[in-house]
Write an enzyme that holds these catalytic residues in place. Structure first.
Site, PDB file in Angstrom:
ATOM      1  N   ASP A   1       0.699  -1.508   0.287  1.00  0.00           N
ATOM      2  CA  ASP A   1      -0.296   0.222  -0.310  1.00  0.00           C
ATOM      3  C   ASP A   1       1.105   1.143   0.339  1.00  0.00           C
ATOM      4  O   ASP A   1       1.252   1.681   0.900  1.00  0.00           O
ATOM      5  CB  ASP A   1      -0.871  -0.315   1.511  1.00  0.00           C
ATOM      6  CG  ASP A   1      -2.278   0.458   0.958  1.00  0.00           C
ATOM      7  OD1 ASP A   1      -2.160   1.662  -0.159  1.00  0.00           O
ATOM      8  OD2 ASP A   1      -3.099   1.386   2.808  1.00  0.00           O
TER       9      ASP A   1
ATOM     10  N   GLU B   1      -2.152   1.867  -8.226  1.00  0.00           N
ATOM     11  CA  GLU B   1      -3.068   3.254  -9.058  1.00  0.00           C
ATOM     12  C   GLU B   1      -4.421   2.635 -10.097  1.00  0.00           C
ATOM     13  O   GLU B   1      -4.135   1.482 -10.346  1.00  0.00           O
ATOM     14  CB  GLU B   1      -1.959   3.421 -10.026  1.00  0.00           C
ATOM     15  CG  GLU B   1      -2.642   5.198 -11.158  1.00  0.00           C
ATOM     16  CD  GLU B   1      -1.914   5.626 -12.067  1.00  0.00           C
ATOM     17  OE1 GLU B   1      -1.820   6.578 -12.373  1.00  0.00           O
ATOM     18  OE2 GLU B   1      -0.623   4.509 -12.485  1.00  0.00           O
TER      19      GLU B   1
END
Length: 604
Positions: free
Chosen positions: A556, A565
């Site tokens: 993360d 993304e």
């Protein structure tokens, strides 16, 4: 004449007449009107009855009132008892259910509502009043000298790409054409149509959509080349909210000239599919169809199956490996949108499919994505065969496509060696490469949709070699993959932001990572937020991130786009898969809307 008695049993005469009256000789008289002579005692009875008549009437009225009163009291008692019983039933029911939450939608429907919000967060230009993302505002209002304002940002930056945006609009339109009843049942039909129109309005600006021929398309706005390491606020190297980009400063527009077969083909598919979604808005639908025809002619150079041109020019970001799949994809959509059989002849020409090995072989066979439309085109043409049943001369290639679709579906199922699985069960459609989820959601959509096609014609399933697989097996595959994405994985994390209790907190997204009230005036200032270890101040609800690696690992971090993304192309597949699996409403696919423009093939 004998006396006549009254209603109370006495004579009408007060003084009786004792004289006998002769009877008519013929003996014809009304026996009902005559009685024997009345005795003196009867006269007294009559007098007494007259004297007692008022008292008797009062007594009758008293009895009547008493009876009516009893009836009214009984009715009132019954009403009170019924009310008490009803109240007791309500209280008992409330007591039984007060600790039970009201029924909620299934996980797929809940996630669908969220996934659609991601597109609202990706809007560029002047936002509509009903845009429901509080931390977004107007941005990039001078793109292309005001001629390219609008559209969607591709991912976590402020760049607009026509190629993946077109694929996203095609997938969303396909899902609406098939499942409009489900969208309506969830209350999202108008929302999804508004999302599609926002995208197609922009695509119509990227070329001269009112002309009969074109020679250029705007393929990209902003972005630049990240390999140059510039700090231009328009480039991907700059970490800045789109709202903070100075509108007076023109962003670079990249164009494709003369030969753009893949780009123009995908854009044609997007506009053609959207024209079916908006078929009830005839002017707009015709505008979309006209643009699709112009782009298809530009893509194929009006050479059809004999196209000899080159591929699209190189792009730093989105390059297509070929263009024949886009040709078949666009041709199939144009046939459905227009009913013009020339498009059907084109896509069923054996020489067209022979130009691309992806229809029958290769490592990416069955992997639908912005770069690979083979599987989507094959399923769309299989739909035509299943529901329209064309014979010669189309049946040969349509049957081939149908057979290939069965093979693709089999390759997804457990027990077939085509694609591996991660330890947690995620199918590795991109052979273990990064950002796998965008491919998984597309496969889940295809399998769910194909199962619905089969059920619509009462087909129980498919044969995979010697083994039969029922339609429920296709849906089971789709559900297990989507459940993995929504949190049933080794990380126990939902890869859709906002869904569940645990999801990525540091999504690679400039707008979400910078506080709304913090105005960034330089790229260097924005890097503070890019490199921060804190969660994003703005939650980009509904964004599906790139996903885990081939061993179910996940980082993360904003520094690695492969993990965190989101993109509009990936989220379009997510929306399509979620609505296909949603149980909201009882309707399946819409068999007929797809073919609304197609005339009967054989007229009597």
């Amino acid at each position: 004449m004998p006396e006549r008695t009254n209603l109370w049993g006495g004579s009408f005469e007060i003084t009786p007449n004792h004289e006998e009256q002769p009877v008519a000789e013929d003996g014809d008289y009304d026996r009902a009107a005559y009685r024997p002579p009345t005795s003196p005692s009867s006269v007294d009875e009559v007098k007494q009855s007259w004297l007692l008549r008022p008292e008797r009437e009062r007594e009758k009225r008293r009895k009547k009132k008493f009876i009516q009163g009893r009836i009214i009291k009984n009715l009132a008692l019954y009403v009170v008892l019924a009310g008490l019983i009803t109240l007791i039933i309500v209280l008992v029911a409330h007591h039984r259910h007060r600790h039970r939450p009201p029924p909620i939608s299934d996980n797929y429907t809940v996630a669908l509502h969220q996934a659609l919000k991601f597109f609202d967060a990706q809007r560029s230009g002047r936002l509509p009043a009903n845009n429901n993302i509080s931390w977004r505002g107007n941005s990039c209002l001078n793109d292309g000298n005001n001629e390219l304002v609008g559209g969607y940002y591709d991912g976590g930056d402020a760049t607009k790409f026509s190629f993946p945006a077109s694929f996203a609009m095609t997938m969303l339109s396909w899902s609406v054409v098939e499942y409009s009843a489900k969208y309506e049942a969830t209350g999202e039909l108008d929302h999804i149509k508004d999302i599609i129109k926002w995208g197609t309005d922009y695509l119509l600006k990227t070329f001269n959509s009112s002309a009969n021929s074109v020679h250029e398309i705007a393929s990209q706005v902003g972005g630049g080349d990240p390999s140059t390491n510039t700090t231009n606020p328009h480039d991907l190297n700059c970490w800045m909210r789109p709202e903070d980009i100075v509108s007076s400063d023109l962003r670079k527009v990249y164009k494709c000239y003369d030969l753009c077969p893949a780009l123009a083909g995908e854009m044609a598919a997007a506009l053609a599919s959207a024209s079916i979604v908006f078929k009830d808005s005839q002017d707009y639908s015709r505008k979309l169809v006209h643009g699709a025809k112009v782009l298809f002619n530009f893509a194929t150079q009006e050479q059809g199956a004999k196209y000899t041109g080159n591929a699209d020019p190189f792009s730093v970001y989105y390059n297509s490996n070929g263009f024949w799949d886009e040709f078949v994809w666009a041709g199939a959509w144009l046939y459905c949108a227009t009913g013009n059989s020339s498009y059907l002849r084109f896509v069923t020409d054996p020489s067209v499919a022979s130009h691309s090995s992806g229809f029958s072989a290769g490592p990416d066979r069955g992997v639908l994505s912005w770069n690979n439309k083979h599987a989507g085109a094959q399923l769309l043409l299989t739909r035509i065969r299943i529901f329209l049943g064309y014979g010669y001369p189309y049946e040969g290639m349509l049957r081939t496509f149908h057979k290939q679709v069965d093979e693709i579906m089999c390759s997804y199922l457990p027990g077939f060696p085509k694609f591996g699985r991660t330890p947690g069960g995620l199918i590795k459609l991109n052979n273990g490469k990064p950002s796998p989820l965008q491919y998984v959601v597309n496969a889940a959509f295809l399998t769910s949709l194909y199962a619905d096609y089969l059920e619509a014609v009462n087909a129980p399933g498919i044969n995979c070699g010697s083994k039969f697989h029922a339609n429920k097996d296709l849906r089971r595959f789709a559900k297990t993959q989507m459940d993995y994405i929504l949190g049933k994985n080794h990380q126990r994390m939902s890869y859709v932001v906002g869904f569940g209790n645990r999801f990525p907190q540091k999504v690679l997204h400039r707008g979400a990572s910078i506080p709304t009230k913090k105005k960034i005036s330089s790229c260097q200032a924005g890097r503070e937020w890019r490199d921060s270890l804190k969660p994003n101040p703005n939650i980009i609800v509904g964004a599906m991130v790139g996903g885990p690696d081939k061993k179910d690992g996940f980082r993360d971090s904003r520094s690695n786009y492969n993990y965190t993304e989101p993109t509009i192309a990936g989220n379009a597949g997510l929306v399509a898969a979620l609505v296909a699996l949603s149980s909201e409403g009882s309707a399946g696919i819409d068999r007929n809307t797809m073919f609304y423009a197609i005339p009967p093939m054989f007229k009597p």
